[in-house]
Design a protein around this motif. Structure first.
Motif, PDB file in Angstrom:
ATOM      1  N   ILE A 141       0.855  -1.183   0.000  1.00 52.10           N
ATOM      2  CA  ILE A 141       0.000   0.000   0.000  1.00 52.10           C
ATOM      3  C   ILE A 141       0.891   1.233   0.000  1.00 52.10           C
ATOM      4  CG2 ILE A 141      -1.781   1.265   1.257  1.00 52.10           C
ATOM      5  CD1 ILE A 141      -2.684  -1.426   2.403  1.00 52.10           C
ATOM      6  N   PHE A 142       0.626   2.160  -0.928  1.00 53.66           N
ATOM      7  CA  PHE A 142       1.459   3.338  -1.125  1.00 53.66           C
ATOM      8  C   PHE A 142       0.733   4.599  -0.659  1.00 53.66           C
ATOM      9  CE2 PHE A 142       2.953   0.185  -4.036  1.00 53.66           C
ATOM     10  CZ  PHE A 142       4.309   0.404  -4.195  1.00 53.66           C
ATOM     11  N   ARG A 143       1.520   5.651  -0.510  1.00 60.84           N
ATOM     12  CA  ARG A 143       0.980   6.972  -0.231  1.00 60.84           C
ATOM     13  C   ARG A 143       1.805   8.002  -0.987  1.00 60.84           C
ATOM     14  NH1 ARG A 143       0.296   7.985   5.824  1.00 60.84           N
ATOM     15  NH2 ARG A 143      -1.663   6.886   5.454  1.00 60.84           N
ATOM     16  N   ILE A 155       5.988   3.191  -0.054  1.00 60.69           N
ATOM     17  CA  ILE A 155       5.233   2.132   0.628  1.00 60.69           C
ATOM     18  C   ILE A 155       5.079   2.480   2.103  1.00 60.69           C
ATOM     19  CG2 ILE A 155       5.206  -0.323   1.235  1.00 60.69           C
ATOM     20  CD1 ILE A 155       6.878  -0.856  -1.257  1.00 60.69           C
ATOM     21  N   VAL A 156       3.842   2.394   2.589  1.00 62.68           N
ATOM     22  CA  VAL A 156       3.581   2.683   4.003  1.00 62.68           C
ATOM     23  C   VAL A 156       3.068   1.458   4.754  1.00 62.68           C
ATOM     24  CG1 VAL A 156       3.164   5.135   3.645  1.00 62.68           C
ATOM     25  CG2 VAL A 156       1.251   3.523   3.442  1.00 62.68           C
ATOM     26  N   GLN A 182      -0.671  -7.458   8.943  1.00 58.74           N
ATOM     27  CA  GLN A 182      -0.495  -6.043   8.618  1.00 58.74           C
ATOM     28  C   GLN A 182       0.881  -5.613   9.100  1.00 58.74           C
ATOM     29  OE1 GLN A 182      -4.543  -4.683  10.229  1.00 58.74           O
ATOM     30  NE2 GLN A 182      -4.116  -3.137   8.668  1.00 58.74           N
ATOM     31  N   PHE A 183       1.669  -5.029   8.199  1.00 62.49           N
ATOM     32  CA  PHE A 183       3.056  -4.677   8.503  1.00 62.49           C
ATOM     33  C   PHE A 183       3.283  -3.224   8.120  1.00 62.49           C
ATOM     34  CE2 PHE A 183       7.609  -4.461   7.703  1.00 62.49           C
ATOM     35  CZ  PHE A 183       8.137  -5.194   8.753  1.00 62.49           C
ATOM     36  N   SER A 184       3.476  -2.368   9.108  1.00 63.80           N
ATOM     37  CA  SER A 184       3.718  -0.946   8.851  1.00 63.80           C
ATOM     38  C   SER A 184       5.151  -0.736   8.368  1.00 63.80           C
ATOM     39  CB  SER A 184       3.465  -0.147  10.129  1.00 63.80           C
ATOM     40  OG  SER A 184       3.703   1.215   9.926  1.00 63.80           O
TER      41      SER A 184
END
Length: 488
Positions: A141-143, A155-156, A182-184
């Motif tokens: 997941i990108f921001r 990538i966040v 889920q991996f931050s």
């Protein structure tokens, strides 16, 4: 007429109490009876109250137990039929337990993508987790970054999904997936990324503690050890002519469905870490290249077990400290290797191993690390360089003192260029010279380079003073070194 017995004057009779005494005795007796009656009545009343309280407590316990049983049964029915109605239980359970959460119910890929877009984030391309992406997959997941012109997505978060096995969510037309991990993601700090450049004096500032973005994720498909899956995260930093790559190495434990960050890495050459056979063990090692210019630097990591069930392995770096063998010659060889004289150190270690025979695997790993560096320095020294200063630099790094002196003496132009090289040295060459002199202080070629570097950075008088402190230098060597100093 009845006869009366005559009275006996000698017989004594008890005195009779008068009326007042008799009344007092009756009153005392009556008082005792009343007191006993009151006490008996009080005890009876207390026992009665105790029995009533005990009965009421028993009734309350029975009613409470029944209520709890009914409540538990009702919550169980709601949890099965409609989990959302019992989501309030999340306030009373550990954080890793989620009851009735919308986010925890299975979703289709389209629902997952829609949810991420609603959070103002960008859905990345699905990355294969195992052989079939229909069964499981990894989703980056990108921001968007603010104040950015190029490569503005970073990538966040990483998410891992598995196909739901619940009967309720099986459908012939749609596939529903459970979010299992889920991996931050936060990038490494700038000072950590440019540390090899700072040590080699290729960067003037040490950098900041600001995290740098990572924008790429990939899988190590070639030569990565089993079991499990290995990934890398990567970012790039440009500064002048330096193109540094950096990131993390991740490991996915398929049995535990756990994604773990193993190490951070940085490479001034822009190379990704590679799995290579270094120590000769069954599993390959992870090699990170940090060479700057002609100065070789490799970081090598071995896969080793841990005592943790969730994270059963770790990446442990092979280092030269401390010395594995308690042997003076072995420690001296490691010392000159730490100064950058990889080839002389490896040659010395080969002789030590030949004498000792079998050595511990940890010692062999240290030797293999030195051998790997020696291969690089030898390759550089064997290269035909157009510049005399580069040729001398490569020779000195590999410990080829005599060959470097020949280049120095070849022409006045060479001498001037190499003098400039020595003057600009920030310690990497002098540290090698000092380490070689510490092991063998009477080697003429090394003494010559020590005198030349002193003369280049200070003046020839200081070089002569240093030569005078070398008591065991031969007359021929002294004459030869003075001749070299006269060319500066």
């Amino acid at each position: 007429m009845a006869k009366t017995s005559p009275s006996n004057p000698n017989k004594k009779t008890a005195p009779q109490p008068n009326a007042k005494v008799r009344k007092l005795r009756k009153r005392i007796k009556k008082s005792k009876q009343t007191s006993e009656g009151i006490q008996s009545y009080s005890n009876r009343r207390r026992n009665k109250k105790r029995k009533i309280a005990t009965s009421m407590l028993a009734i309350a316990i029975l009613l409470g137990s029944g209520g709890l049983a009914i409540a538990a049964a009702w919550i169980s029915i709601l949890f099965i039929s409609n989990p959302q109605q019992v989501s309030w239980l999340n306030n009373f359970v550990p954080g890793w337990v989620k009851v009735g959460s919308n986010e925890q119910r299975p979703h289709t890929v389209q629902e997952i993508q829609t949810e991420i877009k609603n959070q103002q984030r960008i859905v990345g391309e699905i990355v294969a987790l195992e052989s079939d992406t229909q069964e499981s997959f990894l989703l980056p997941i990108f921001r968007d970054r603010n104040n950015c012109n190029t490569d503005c997505k970073n990538i966040v978060e990483l998410r891992i999904y598995h196909l739901s096995t619940d009967f309720e969510w099986r459908s012939p037309t749609k596939k529903y997936y459970d979010l299992t991990t889920q991996f931050s993601v936060t990038g490494p700090e700038e000072d950590e990324v440019i540390a090899p450049l700072v040590e080699a004096n290729a960067e003037e500032t040490a950098g900041s503690s600001i995290p740098l973005p990572v924008s790429e994720i990939g899988r190590f498909d070639k030569d990565a050890p089993n079991p499990g899956i290995w990934y890398y995260l990567r970012g790039d930093r440009s500064s002048g002519t330096n193109q540094t790559a950096y990131g993390y190495v991740l490991y996915y434990n398929s049995d535990r469905r756990n994604l773990q960050q193993m190490i951070s890495w940085t490479s001034p050459t822009g190379d990704l870490p590679q799995w290579e056979q270094v120590t000769g063990n069954d599993e390959k090692e992870l090699v990170v290249r940090q060479t700057v210019g002609l100065e070789p630097r490799l970081r090598v990591y071995q896969v080793q077990p841990t005592e943790f069930v969730v994270n059963p392995i770790k990446l442990s770096e092979i280092t030269l400290k401390p010395s594995v063998l308690q042997d003076e010659a072995y420690r001296d060889a490691l010392l000159i290797a730490q100064s950058g004289l990889w080839t002389p150190a490896y040659q010395w270690l080969q002789f030590i191993v030949k004498q000792k025979g079998k050595i511990p695997s940890a010692a062999q790993a240290q030797i293999d690390l030195i051998r790997l560096h020696s291969q690089l320095t030898k390759k550089l020294a064997d290269t035909s360089w157009a510049s005399p200063s580069q040729s001398v630099l490569a020779d000195l790094i590999d410990g080829r003192w005599g060959e470097a002196l020949k280049v120095f003496e070849a022409s006045p132009q060479n001498t001037a260029e190499i003098t400039t090289l020595l003057k600009a040295d920030t310690g990497r060459l002098e540290s090698r010279i000092d380490a070689a002199l510490q092991i063998n202080p009477n080697r003429p070629e090394v003494q010559a380079w020590k005198a030349l570097i002193i003369a280049s950075q200070k003046d020839t008088n200081q070089a002569y003073k240093w030569l005078n402190t070398q008591s065991k230098i031969s007359p021929d060597s002294l004459s030869y070194i003075k001749k070299l100093l006269a060319q500066i």
